[in-house]
Design an enzyme around this catalytic site. Structure first.
Site, short mmCIF file in Angstrom:
data_model
loop_
_atom_site.label_atom_id
_atom_site.label_comp_id
_atom_site.label_asym_id
_atom_site.label_seq_id
_atom_site.Cartn_x
_atom_site.Cartn_y
_atom_site.Cartn_z
N SER A 61 -12.28 -7.70 -82.87
CA SER A 61 -12.12 -7.43 -84.30
C SER A 61 -13.23 -8.16 -85.05
O SER A 61 -14.40 -7.92 -84.78
CB SER A 61 -10.73 -7.86 -84.79
OG SER A 61 -10.52 -7.45 -86.12
N THR A 62 -12.91 -9.06 -85.97
CA THR A 62 -13.92 -9.72 -86.79
C THR A 62 -14.95 -10.44 -85.92
O THR A 62 -14.60 -11.26 -85.08
CB THR A 62 -13.26 -10.74 -87.74
OG1 THR A 62 -12.19 -10.11 -88.43
CG2 THR A 62 -14.27 -11.28 -88.73
N HIS B 141 -11.91 -3.03 -84.21
CA HIS B 141 -11.30 -2.70 -85.50
C HIS B 141 -12.41 -2.35 -86.49
O HIS B 141 -13.19 -3.21 -86.89
CB HIS B 141 -10.48 -3.88 -86.04
CG HIS B 141 -9.31 -4.21 -85.18
ND1 HIS B 141 -8.72 -5.46 -85.18
CD2 HIS B 141 -8.59 -3.48 -84.29
CE1 HIS B 141 -7.70 -5.48 -84.34
NE2 HIS B 141 -7.60 -4.29 -83.79
N ASP C 89 -3.69 -8.87 -82.32
CA ASP C 89 -3.79 -7.60 -81.61
C ASP C 89 -4.49 -7.80 -80.26
O ASP C 89 -5.52 -8.44 -80.18
CB ASP C 89 -4.56 -6.58 -82.45
CG ASP C 89 -4.55 -5.20 -81.83
OD1 ASP C 89 -3.55 -4.84 -81.19
OD2 ASP C 89 -5.53 -4.46 -82.03
N MET D 48 -9.54 -11.78 -85.90
CA MET D 48 -8.41 -12.34 -86.62
C MET D 48 -7.13 -11.66 -86.17
O MET D 48 -7.11 -10.46 -85.89
CB MET D 48 -8.62 -12.14 -88.13
CG MET D 48 -7.46 -12.62 -89.00
SD MET D 48 -7.19 -14.40 -88.88
CE MET D 48 -8.63 -15.00 -89.78
#
Length: 361
Positions: free
Chosen positions: A172-173, A198, A294, A291
């Site tokens: 993600s991030t 993401h 998930d 973050m």
């Protein structure tokens, strides 16, 4: 804790709107408003902000040029906010490569509903950026698939490994750069790779093309029903979950518009769960920076099914969220710094074992 935010945007109306959004938060304060990068540069010196929000298209100096200078001379958390994040997805991918933590699409000033919908995303990403680990990025250059990247390519894997094993990756991030660092090291002869990052749907196609230009393996956005082949990597499109499907002796991509999981679609957990069910010990899984949580539960399911799994370590994550959750619940067989993730995956594949069949092993 009060997060000091500097806003750089050439639109006076947008600066005012963003200021209202930020200062409505009890934990944030706007320390400066800059109409262009030259003013922003002076305000950075004067106010020492924690987070900079930065437009891409501005007068006097392009936002990407300014971002590159910032990350080289005074690395700091940057969130890109621009209309070009929709129309110019390539510019957004470039901004992430240059070191921006994340991005949001600029809300339209004439659309109150769009502004309201963007408010939560803007403040959430500013908070995430505040906690992010930033530094001088190592940028990739593209000169075709035969060109060397900024990482060493690993040797080809044995034919049996290539045809019988599967790699899956979630992030993600900070994940665009982390995924690039990992798969650019994979040799041309390697098992299929399934990936979830993401990212909104207008960006995943550009991201896949960028990766394809930098990697020995072929990288593309996954399509529903396409057969999964060795030497290829498949990125979940931003509008759908990516699952593994099997028909006969072959694996296929399956896309689903089912409800978001962990607030995400695509979700890493959805991919990892499907791999755990269908592949088990023949799969390896990696969970990179991001973050939230998930992928943690799905990684645990993979490990219980006999898969070997690795989580990125805290020191090299932009945001140590998803990998931390996986480690805390026992989903990770191994924990590794980002530069070592690819080599550990290939080492495990070459070994031909199925480490982690039992949780706690």
């Amino acid at each position: 804790m009060t997060i000091k935010v500097l806003i750089c945007d050439d639109s006076a109306l947008m600066r005012s709107m963003l200021k209202s959004v930020v200062e409505a938060q009890s934990d944030m304060v706007v320390v400066g408003l800059a109409p262009d990068p030259y003013v922003a540069r002076e305000l950075i010196k004067e106010t020492n902000p924690d987070v900079l929000t930065l437009d891409i298209e501005m007068p006097k100096m392009d936002g990407l040029d300014f971002l590159e200078k910032i990350m080289r001379l005074r690395p700091m958390p940057v969130v890109m906010i621009s209309t070009l994040t929709a129309a110019g997805s390539d510019a957004t991918i470039r901004a992430l490569e240059l070191g921006a933590v994340d991005f949001v699409m600029k809300p339209r000033a004439t659309d109150p509903d769009a502004l309201a919908a963007s408010t939560a995303e803007i403040v959430d990403k500013i908070r995430t950026a505040y906690r992010a680990r930033v530094g001088r990025p190592r940028l990739a250059t593209s000169q075709g698939k035969s060109a060397a990247s900024d990482t060493s390519r690993l040797p080809d894997l044995p034919p049996r490994v290539v045809s019988e094993r599967l790699i899956c990756i979630g992030a993600s991030t900070g994940g665009t750069e982390a995924i690039r660092r990992v798969i650019s090291q994979f040799p041309a002869q390697c098992p299929p790779v399934l990936m979830v990052q993401h990212m909104p749907e207008m960006f995943t196609g550009s991201f896949a093309k960028r990766l394809d230009s930098l990697c020995a393996i072929n990288v593309k956005e996954a399509e529903h029903g396409e057969r999964i082949l060795p030497g290829h990597a498949y990125l979940a499109p931003g509008h759908s979950h990516l699952l593994l499907a099997k028909r006969g002796s072959h694996w296929y991509c399956e896309l689903s518009k089912a409800d978001p999981v962990n607030r995400h679609r695509p979700a890493v957990d959805v991919l990892f769960d499907s791999v755990a069910r269908l592949v088990g010990p023949a799969a390896v899984g990696a969970l990179l920076t991001g973050m939230g949580k998930d992928g943690a539960r799905g990684m645990l399911a993979m490990r219980k099914a006999g898969s070997w799994t690795v989580a990125q370590n805290e020191e090299t994550c932009v945001v140590y969220g998803m990998p931390r959750e996986a480690v805390s619940i026992g989903g990770a067989v191994d924990v590794a710094p980002l530069p070592d993730v690819a080599s550990r995956i290939c080492r495990e594949l070459s070994r031909g074992g199925a480490a982690g069949r039992q949780v706690g092993a």
